[in-house]
Each structure stands twice: as C-alpha cells, then as structure tokens.
Design a protein around this motif. Structure first.
Motif, PDB file in Angstrom:
ATOM      1  N   LEU A  76      17.481  12.556   5.229  1.00  0.00           N
ATOM      2  CA  LEU A  76      16.590  13.623   4.763  1.00  0.00           C
ATOM      3  C   LEU A  76      15.758  14.105   5.951  1.00  0.00           C
ATOM      4  O   LEU A  76      15.008  13.325   6.555  1.00  0.00           O
ATOM      5  N   GLU A  94       0.846  -1.188   0.000  1.00  0.00           N
ATOM      6  CA  GLU A  94       0.000   0.000   0.000  1.00  0.00           C
ATOM      7  C   GLU A  94       0.884   1.242   0.000  1.00  0.00           C
ATOM      8  O   GLU A  94       2.074   1.162   0.247  1.00  0.00           O
ATOM      9  N   LYS A  95       0.277   2.388  -0.281  1.00  0.00           N
ATOM     10  CA  LYS A  95       1.055   3.619  -0.209  1.00  0.00           C
ATOM     11  C   LYS A  95       1.408   3.909   1.246  1.00  0.00           C
ATOM     12  O   LYS A  95       0.758   3.405   2.171  1.00  0.00           O
ATOM     13  N   VAL A  96       2.425   4.728   1.440  1.00  0.00           N
ATOM     14  CA  VAL A  96       2.885   5.086   2.777  1.00  0.00           C
ATOM     15  C   VAL A  96       2.753   6.595   2.949  1.00  0.00           C
ATOM     16  O   VAL A  96       3.235   7.371   2.116  1.00  0.00           O
ATOM     17  N   ASN A  97       2.081   6.987   4.018  1.00  0.00           N
ATOM     18  CA  ASN A  97       1.966   8.396   4.369  1.00  0.00           C
ATOM     19  C   ASN A  97       2.977   8.678   5.491  1.00  0.00           C
ATOM     20  O   ASN A  97       2.871   8.124   6.589  1.00  0.00           O
ATOM     21  N   LEU A  98       3.951   9.525   5.208  1.00  0.00           N
ATOM     22  CA  LEU A  98       5.037   9.745   6.179  1.00  0.00           C
ATOM     23  C   LEU A  98       4.517  10.273   7.509  1.00  0.00           C
ATOM     24  O   LEU A  98       4.946   9.836   8.584  1.00  0.00           O
ATOM     25  N   SER A  99       3.584  11.212   7.451  1.00  0.00           N
ATOM     26  CA  SER A  99       3.047  11.809   8.675  1.00  0.00           C
ATOM     27  C   SER A  99       2.326  10.760   9.525  1.00  0.00           C
ATOM     28  O   SER A  99       2.497  10.710  10.750  1.00  0.00           O
ATOM     29  N   GLY A 118      13.544  19.447   4.499  1.00  0.00           N
ATOM     30  CA  GLY A 118      13.646  19.441   3.041  1.00  0.00           C
ATOM     31  C   GLY A 118      15.076  19.393   2.530  1.00  0.00           C
ATOM     32  O   GLY A 118      15.307  19.593   1.335  1.00  0.00           O
ATOM     33  N   GLU A 119      16.017  19.106   3.420  1.00  0.00           N
ATOM     34  CA  GLU A 119      17.417  19.002   3.014  1.00  0.00           C
ATOM     35  C   GLU A 119      17.959  17.613   3.347  1.00  0.00           C
ATOM     36  O   GLU A 119      17.596  17.027   4.368  1.00  0.00           O
ATOM     37  N   PHE A 176       4.418   8.085  -0.343  1.00  0.00           N
ATOM     38  CA  PHE A 176       5.183   7.365  -1.352  1.00  0.00           C
ATOM     39  C   PHE A 176       4.605   5.990  -1.618  1.00  0.00           C
ATOM     40  O   PHE A 176       3.846   5.437  -0.822  1.00  0.00           O
ATOM     41  N   VAL A 236      13.955   1.919   3.481  1.00  0.00           N
ATOM     42  CA  VAL A 236      13.524   3.268   3.804  1.00  0.00           C
ATOM     43  C   VAL A 236      13.151   3.225   5.279  1.00  0.00           C
ATOM     44  O   VAL A 236      12.347   2.385   5.687  1.00  0.00           O
ATOM     45  N   GLY A 276       3.872  14.111   0.626  1.00  0.00           N
ATOM     46  CA  GLY A 276       4.286  13.373   1.817  1.00  0.00           C
ATOM     47  C   GLY A 276       3.927  11.900   1.779  1.00  0.00           C
ATOM     48  O   GLY A 276       4.032  11.216   2.804  1.00  0.00           O
ATOM     49  N   ILE A 334      10.004   1.444   6.873  1.00  0.00           N
ATOM     50  CA  ILE A 334       8.701   1.748   6.252  1.00  0.00           C
ATOM     51  C   ILE A 334       8.697   1.407   4.758  1.00  0.00           C
ATOM     52  O   ILE A 334       7.697   1.640   4.089  1.00  0.00           O
ATOM     53  N   GLY A 335       9.786   0.837   4.268  1.00  0.00           N
ATOM     54  CA  GLY A 335       9.804   0.424   2.866  1.00  0.00           C
ATOM     55  C   GLY A 335      11.062  -0.354   2.558  1.00  0.00           C
ATOM     56  O   GLY A 335      12.095  -0.173   3.213  1.00  0.00           O
ATOM     57  N   VAL A 375      21.962  18.816   0.096  1.00  0.00           N
ATOM     58  CA  VAL A 375      21.048  19.101  -1.008  1.00  0.00           C
ATOM     59  C   VAL A 375      19.745  19.664  -0.441  1.00  0.00           C
ATOM     60  O   VAL A 375      19.143  19.058   0.451  1.00  0.00           O
ATOM     61  N   LEU A 390      14.141  10.873   7.642  1.00  0.00           N
ATOM     62  CA  LEU A 390      13.971   9.742   6.718  1.00  0.00           C
ATOM     63  C   LEU A 390      15.357   9.306   6.259  1.00  0.00           C
ATOM     64  O   LEU A 390      16.206  10.142   5.960  1.00  0.00           O
TER      65      LEU A 390
END
Lengths: 119, 119
Positions: A52, A2-7, A72-73, B74, A30, B72, A22-23, B4, A94
């Motif tokens: 990340l 299934e898709k993964v929602n980070l939050s 975001g970096e 994946f 991941v 958010g 988580i992946g 990055v 992450l």
C-alpha cells in the motif's frame, strides 16, 4: 499496545529498502519502508504480500506487466509471482505479510534483511 | 488481480457498519467500512483485528480506556479484548483481519454481517 501513527513512524528513519515492523497480528506483520531506486527480481514461495503506497509512486514490475501504484493504492502479489519494485522517486510503503516473509524472497544476497527491527 | 484504489472503493457505497472485502491474502481479509454512531460491545475469540482510520476520528472504547484514532493511525485489538467502536462523525476505516472474523464477534444480533460482500 498503543496506537500507531504512520507519519510518526515514518519520521523515525531515512534509510531505503530496510523494512521496519510496526505491528503484529494473526501471524502477520505490518511493516513500513522507504524505497528509492530499483530492487531485485524475486518471489515468495508461500507468502502473499500487500503493498500500500502511503507517499509517492511505486512501480511493481511483474513478468507480464507493470503495476503503477500511487498514494492510496495497493496491490497484492500472490505467492509464486515474480516481482521487482521500482521507485523513481522516494516512496513510503506499508506492507502486510506473514511473519516468515523475507524482503528478497527466494533470493539471498546483500540486500536480504533477516531480522527487520520493530520501531 | 488488479490494483485497488481506496478512494474509488469508498465511493462505491454509503451505508454504515457494513464491511466490504477489498482484498484477500494469507487467510486474511482487507476490508473497508464507513461508520457513524455507536457499535456494540464485543470481542473475538481467536482473531486479532487491525483498525486503520482513512478519514475522520474513531474512538475504540476498551473496558479500561479509550483509544482515539485520527486519520493515518491504527490500533490492533488482540483476540479476547472487548471493544466498542464509536464514531461521532463519519469515519472511513480499513481493517485487516482473518477471513473468519465476524463484525460482531461473540455477539449475534441484527447488526451481524455473516457474509460481507466483495467490491
């Protein structure tokens, strides 16, 4: 899968320095983790690691400089490079890294997580 | 390497369906791309692909269902699984996949990018 929602995944735990899987793809994991405080100096003999920042500010201390990552970096710590993550305030992180990667790298101590859980 | 900043990298280009390499580790690439419109049906013989939406809403059409990804979120498309990305509006996407991965997988046509640039 299934898709993964980070939050949503980050809402499932509150502990620090305890990575969750988580992946899985191409022999890589991941992972997400929450950080606060200082980790230990370590390196990985063969694995490169991507960090990340999803929330907060992470300082990756290297032996020759500090890398300061905001939301975001990311930074890639190549294998063999000593590093020490430091989070003055809570950080949500992450990571992409090979399945074989141990959180404490070449060091084995009470902070080593041999089998991170999948969530 | 240097750190990055995803937002800074996304500001460097405006074209669609043209992946850019922003990181390399463990035989894998980290890529970003902007999408708008429909791509083609394809699969990858050996490579799994991770699609993380940074902005917008991406529909990953599979043969048996649609995966709708918001910011958010994946999804990992395992090797061999046919898929077709569709972006009704502009989407900013991060991908994590082996260096060998071609954007059009088993299909070779005018949309194939043989050597994505590093930015």
């Amino acid at each position: 899968m299934e898709k993964v929602n980070l939050s949503d995944k980050l809402d499932l735990f509150e502990d620090y320095w305890n990575p969750k899987i988580i992946g899985t793809l191409n022999g890589q994991h991941v992972k997400i983790t929450k950080l606060k405080g200082e980790f230990i100096w370590h390196h990985h003999e063969t694995e490169d690691e991507l960090f990340l920042v999803l929330k907060g500010q992470l300082t990756l201390k290297l032996r020759d400089r500090d890398i300061v990552l905001d939301e975001g970096e990311f930074f890639i710590v190549l294998h063999g490079v000593e590093h020490k993550p430091v989070a003055a305030q809570e950080v949500h992180l992450l990571m992409f890294e090979p399945i074989s990667t141990l959180n404490t790298g070449n060091v084995s101590n009470e902070r080593t997580i041999l089998e991170p859980p999948s969530i």
